[in-house]
Design a protein around this motif. Structure first.
Motif, PDB file in Angstrom:
ATOM      1  N   ASN A 247       0.616  -1.310  -0.164  1.00  0.00           N
ATOM      2  CA  ASN A 247       0.014  -0.046  -0.046  1.00  0.00           C
ATOM      3  C   ASN A 247       0.896   1.225   0.022  1.00  0.00           C
ATOM      4  O   ASN A 247       1.847   1.219   0.564  1.00  0.00           O
ATOM      5  CB  ASN A 247      -0.767   0.069   1.303  1.00  0.00           C
ATOM      6  CG  ASN A 247      -1.912   1.117   0.776  1.00  0.00           C
ATOM      7  OD1 ASN A 247      -2.711   1.197   0.164  1.00  0.00           O
ATOM      8  ND2 ASN A 247      -1.876   1.916   2.113  1.00  0.00           N
ATOM      9  N   GLU A 248       0.659   1.915  -1.041  1.00  0.00           N
ATOM     10  CA  GLU A 248       1.181   3.422  -0.835  1.00  0.00           C
ATOM     11  C   GLU A 248       0.221   4.369  -0.563  1.00  0.00           C
ATOM     12  O   GLU A 248      -0.816   4.543  -1.123  1.00  0.00           O
ATOM     13  CB  GLU A 248       1.653   3.859  -2.403  1.00  0.00           C
ATOM     14  CG  GLU A 248       2.577   2.802  -2.824  1.00  0.00           C
ATOM     15  CD  GLU A 248       4.194   2.959  -2.168  1.00  0.00           C
ATOM     16  OE1 GLU A 248       4.201   4.056  -1.316  1.00  0.00           O
ATOM     17  OE2 GLU A 248       4.853   2.203  -2.013  1.00  0.00           O
ATOM     18  N   VAL A 253      -6.477   2.795  -4.248  1.00  0.00           N
ATOM     19  CA  VAL A 253      -6.547   1.568  -4.232  1.00  0.00           C
ATOM     20  C   VAL A 253      -5.300   1.022  -4.800  1.00  0.00           C
ATOM     21  O   VAL A 253      -4.606   1.474  -5.987  1.00  0.00           O
ATOM     22  CB  VAL A 253      -7.526   0.843  -5.272  1.00  0.00           C
ATOM     23  CG1 VAL A 253      -7.734  -0.396  -5.221  1.00  0.00           C
ATOM     24  CG2 VAL A 253      -8.880   1.166  -4.892  1.00  0.00           C
ATOM     25  N   ALA A 254      -4.307   0.068  -3.853  1.00  0.00           N
ATOM     26  CA  ALA A 254      -3.154  -0.298  -4.076  1.00  0.00           C
ATOM     27  C   ALA A 254      -3.133  -1.303  -5.399  1.00  0.00           C
ATOM     28  O   ALA A 254      -4.002  -1.878  -5.524  1.00  0.00           O
ATOM     29  CB  ALA A 254      -2.797  -1.049  -2.671  1.00  0.00           C
ATOM     30  N   HIS A 255      -2.138  -1.071  -6.375  1.00  0.00           N
ATOM     31  CA  HIS A 255      -2.095  -2.046  -7.444  1.00  0.00           C
ATOM     32  C   HIS A 255      -0.664  -2.949  -7.440  1.00  0.00           C
ATOM     33  O   HIS A 255      -0.812  -3.601  -8.235  1.00  0.00           O
ATOM     34  CB  HIS A 255      -2.159  -1.243  -8.500  1.00  0.00           C
ATOM     35  CG  HIS A 255      -3.520  -0.720  -9.194  1.00  0.00           C
ATOM     36  ND1 HIS A 255      -4.344   0.095  -8.429  1.00  0.00           N
ATOM     37  CD2 HIS A 255      -4.362  -1.396  -9.951  1.00  0.00           C
ATOM     38  CE1 HIS A 255      -5.349   0.303  -8.887  1.00  0.00           C
ATOM     39  NE2 HIS A 255      -5.653  -0.372  -9.858  1.00  0.00           N
ATOM     40  N   HIS A 256       0.040  -2.688  -6.649  1.00  0.00           N
ATOM     41  CA  HIS A 256       1.224  -3.459  -6.379  1.00  0.00           C
ATOM     42  C   HIS A 256       0.774  -4.902  -5.613  1.00  0.00           C
ATOM     43  O   HIS A 256       1.128  -5.048  -4.298  1.00  0.00           O
ATOM     44  CB  HIS A 256       2.177  -2.667  -5.792  1.00  0.00           C
ATOM     45  CG  HIS A 256       3.459  -3.092  -5.885  1.00  0.00           C
ATOM     46  ND1 HIS A 256       4.765  -2.668  -5.414  1.00  0.00           N
ATOM     47  CD2 HIS A 256       3.909  -4.495  -6.028  1.00  0.00           C
ATOM     48  CE1 HIS A 256       5.876  -3.469  -5.449  1.00  0.00           C
ATOM     49  NE2 HIS A 256       5.250  -4.530  -5.865  1.00  0.00           N
ATOM     50  N   ILE A 257       0.266  -5.773  -6.427  1.00  0.00           N
ATOM     51  CA  ILE A 257       0.107  -7.075  -5.787  1.00  0.00           C
ATOM     52  C   ILE A 257       1.147  -7.852  -5.597  1.00  0.00           C
ATOM     53  O   ILE A 257       1.987  -7.971  -6.461  1.00  0.00           O
ATOM     54  CB  ILE A 257      -0.903  -7.724  -6.763  1.00  0.00           C
ATOM     55  CG1 ILE A 257      -2.101  -7.095  -7.331  1.00  0.00           C
ATOM     56  CG2 ILE A 257      -1.505  -8.992  -5.848  1.00  0.00           C
ATOM     57  CD1 ILE A 257      -3.105  -6.396  -6.279  1.00  0.00           C
ATOM     58  N   ILE A 276      -2.860  -1.204   9.489  1.00  0.00           N
ATOM     59  CA  ILE A 276      -2.676  -0.867   7.966  1.00  0.00           C
ATOM     60  C   ILE A 276      -3.958  -0.487   7.201  1.00  0.00           C
ATOM     61  O   ILE A 276      -4.041  -0.050   6.375  1.00  0.00           O
ATOM     62  CB  ILE A 276      -1.861  -1.998   7.269  1.00  0.00           C
ATOM     63  CG1 ILE A 276      -2.612  -3.413   7.117  1.00  0.00           C
ATOM     64  CG2 ILE A 276      -0.476  -2.093   7.886  1.00  0.00           C
ATOM     65  CD1 ILE A 276      -1.792  -4.323   6.433  1.00  0.00           C
ATOM     66  N   LEU A 277      -5.055  -1.035   8.022  1.00  0.00           N
ATOM     67  CA  LEU A 277      -6.364  -0.847   7.210  1.00  0.00           C
ATOM     68  C   LEU A 277      -6.647   0.522   7.349  1.00  0.00           C
ATOM     69  O   LEU A 277      -7.482   1.026   6.405  1.00  0.00           O
ATOM     70  CB  LEU A 277      -7.408  -1.674   7.980  1.00  0.00           C
ATOM     71  CG  LEU A 277      -7.431  -3.146   8.141  1.00  0.00           C
ATOM     72  CD1 LEU A 277      -8.575  -3.732   8.674  1.00  0.00           C
ATOM     73  CD2 LEU A 277      -7.443  -3.408   6.362  1.00  0.00           C
ATOM     74  N   TYR A 278      -6.166   1.349   8.094  1.00  0.00           N
ATOM     75  CA  TYR A 278      -6.532   3.076   8.097  1.00  0.00           C
ATOM     76  C   TYR A 278      -5.862   3.324   6.847  1.00  0.00           C
ATOM     77  O   TYR A 278      -6.334   4.573   6.448  1.00  0.00           O
ATOM     78  CB  TYR A 278      -5.915   3.542   9.476  1.00  0.00           C
ATOM     79  CG  TYR A 278      -6.920   3.459  10.570  1.00  0.00           C
ATOM     80  CD1 TYR A 278      -8.278   3.554  10.530  1.00  0.00           C
ATOM     81  CD2 TYR A 278      -6.426   2.640  11.752  1.00  0.00           C
ATOM     82  CE1 TYR A 278      -9.192   3.356  11.541  1.00  0.00           C
ATOM     83  CE2 TYR A 278      -7.308   2.430  12.873  1.00  0.00           C
ATOM     84  CZ  TYR A 278      -8.624   2.703  12.506  1.00  0.00           C
ATOM     85  OH  TYR A 278      -9.603   2.315  13.473  1.00  0.00           O
ATOM     86  N   ALA A 279      -4.849   2.975   6.266  1.00  0.00           N
ATOM     87  CA  ALA A 279      -3.869   3.505   5.255  1.00  0.00           C
ATOM     88  C   ALA A 279      -4.634   2.890   4.004  1.00  0.00           C
ATOM     89  O   ALA A 279      -4.275   3.438   2.902  1.00  0.00           O
ATOM     90  CB  ALA A 279      -2.530   3.322   5.440  1.00  0.00           C
TER      91      ALA A 279
END
Lengths: 342, 207
Positions: A247-248, A253-257, A276-279
């Motif tokens: 996550n960045e 929505v993060a795309h770095h799977i 990490i969910l807050y981010a």
């Protein structure tokens, strides 16, 4: 003895417990009776959409008269007979879904070759290269806030891109015909979770789609995630990408799977104050809710189910204060006792 | 009432076993509960361990509570938990005055421990609230968190699981505070240790 004329508290608790069970069952049943979210049904014809609102709809109908339904008919040039055939599922475009999607304003030939206007379609059209997100959205000021360039580079670094190279395109996850912006605009967290998880499940939950890209056996997701306590709760309350994507903060929505060995496995990564969910998952909703409702109500209203229980600072301060006062009272009392006894 | 036997057999074996089990389980639950509540990567007790231990201790506490509950229904011990309504407030205030004033003036306890009155009014009301309200509540909400699928999904617009969680924590915290005070009050006996000894050998030593 006194108890003969009084009621023992144990009986009171038993009665209360029965009332509680009854009330619980009633609430539970009314819970079940709540109207369920309507599942999008495959209603190909007739469409409820008023097509006259869309400037390219009329032109699109040339394609959709066949591709907008599950069957199509044509006249056999030799026998002069009308032949009706089934349209392959992946070639069917549901107008109801297309005309509410982000790309609803386009005409088919904006992205597809104009040669498709002739029937039967020429065989070489299969070789047509399809544009990816960045081909249209890259470098466009209007779309700068969506950070397509960053999405592209995150995707390039992802395990999907690494393992499957060019076979894996944006369209594997996002359908150009149905894509609708979601995480950024949808206030219903549960819907966002379902929406995003269905994207992963499209391949990871369907062996046919999975094996389009690999000959490997598709891992059983339920078995692979057996270690997760309350698996069903996790699956319905967080998205796959919470643990499987890097996550960045700059992307919604993060795309770095990441590969599975880099997936988050530590409970406290989510179940803690610095979850990490807050981010990721709660980033958008919690921010808005807290601004609107304040921290306590904001978090409860956000459907942010039981992540780190330590989420209300006010409660922490109150409890520390109560604890400190209790200890102080005990200390004072004890001090007096010691003083008096000596 | 004036004559108190020196040693009074007040705590039968089952009560002592239950009390000890309850004490150990509550302490375990408080420690692991705090560890879960304030979890950060790298805490003393690993999160996973804390959760497992908390769950197991919670289940055992339910069993131990059931034993206490049934024991109190079947034996005369339950009678100690019945608060006679008449003059309740007066007796409560009298006991409160004793703890805050009388004790330091070396006055006699207003409600000395006897076979009929194991608990003083303040003790009695605390124990009733604790054992018949707080503990059942913390157990029920705990089961609700252990099996989230049985918990009501939403309640007046709030997430049912979050509310259960919140009340579980508040109840757990309240019980912890009561436990601290309980342990301190146990030092008010013939000697600071005599009440602790009573819970081991079953005999109450009078002042």
């Amino acid at each position: 003895m006194v108890y003969k004329t009084n009621i023992r508290p144990a009986w009171v608790v038993l009665v209360l417990l029965m009332i509680f069970t009854l009330a619980f069952t009633l609430v539970k049943t009314s819970d079940n009776n709540a109207p369920e979210q309507k599942v999008q049904t495959e209603k190909i014809i007739p469409t409820k959409i008023d097509l006259s609102k869309f400037k390219n709809a009329e032109q699109n109908e040339k394609c959709l008269k066949c591709h907008g339904q599950t069957k199509y008919s044509y006249e056999n040039a030799e026998s002069k007979q009308t032949v009706t055939k089934r349209m392959y599922a992946e070639l069917v475009l549901n107008r109801d879904v297309f005309y509410v999607s982000n790309h609803k304003g386009f005409k088919c030939t904006d992205c597809h070759s104009e040669d498709y206007e002739t029937f039967p379609h020429a065989g070489n059209l299969r070789m047509e290269t399809k544009a990816n997100c960045i081909d249209c959205h890259g470098g466009d000021e209007k779309y700068a806030k969506f950070k397509f360039e960053q999405i592209e580079s995150e995707f390039q670094a992802s395990v999907h891109s690494e393992k499957h190279s060019k076979d894996f395109t944006c369209w594997m996850c996002h359908n150009a015909h149905t894509y609708k912006i979601n995480a950024r605009t949808n206030e219903n967290l549960k819907q966002t979770i379902t929406y995003d998880n269905l994207i992963c499940l499209h391949c990871h939950g369907d062996v046919n789609n999975y094996q389009l890209l690999t000959d490997k056996e598709k891992p059983n997701l339920l078995q692979k995630h057996e270690w997760l306590p309350n698996q069903a709760s996790h699956f319905t309350n967080v998205r796959c990408i919470e643990c499987h994507a890097k996550n960045e903060d700059t992307l919604v929505v993060a795309h770095h799977i990441m590969s599975k060995k880099n997936a988050v496995r530590k409970c406290e990564a989510c179940h803690s104050k610095n979850s990490i969910l807050y981010a990721s998952l709660y980033k958008q909703q919690v921010k808005e809710n807290i601004q609107k409702e304040g921290i306590f109500k904001g978090l409860l209203m956000a459907d942010a189910t039981t992540i780190g229980p330590d989420k209300s600072n006010t409660l922490n301060i109150i409890s520390i204060l109560i604890f400190a006062l209790t200890m102080l009272a005990i200390a004072i009392h004890a001090a007096f006792r010691i003083k008096k006894s000596s | 009432m004036n004559h108190q036997p020196e040693r009074l057999y007040l705590y039968p074996v089952w009560i002592r076993i239950w009390h000890m089990t309850n004490a150990i389980l509550c302490l375990t639950l408080i420690i692991t509960g705090l560890s879960i509540q304030f979890a950060t990567p790298g805490t003393v007790i690993k999160f996973k361990t804390a959760v497992s231990v908390h769950n197991i201790a919670g289940i055992l506490l339910s069993l131990s509570y059931a034993a206490f509950f049934i024991g109190n229904l079947l034996t005369t011990n339950g009678a100690y938990y019945v608060i006679p309504v008449k003059g309740f407030l007066d007796r409560l205030l009298k006991q409160f005055r004793y703890y805050t004033v009388g004790l330091f003036k070396k006055e006699d306890a207003p409600f000395p421990v006897s076979e009929e009155n194991k608990f003083n009014p303040l003790q009695q009301s605390t124990y009733v609230v604790l054992m018949y309200a707080m503990v059942p509540f913390v157990i029920l909400s705990g089961w609700g968190l252990l099996y989230p699928e049985i918990t009501v999904k939403s309640f007046v617009g709030y997430s049912g699981l979050d509310l259960t969680d919140l009340f579980h924590i508040i109840a757990g915290f309240t019980i912890s505070i009561i436990m601290c005070v309980h342990i301190y009050f146990c030092t008010i006996g013939k000697s600071p240790w005599s009440n602790f000894k009573s819970m081991l050998n079953g005999y109450h030593e009078s002042h």
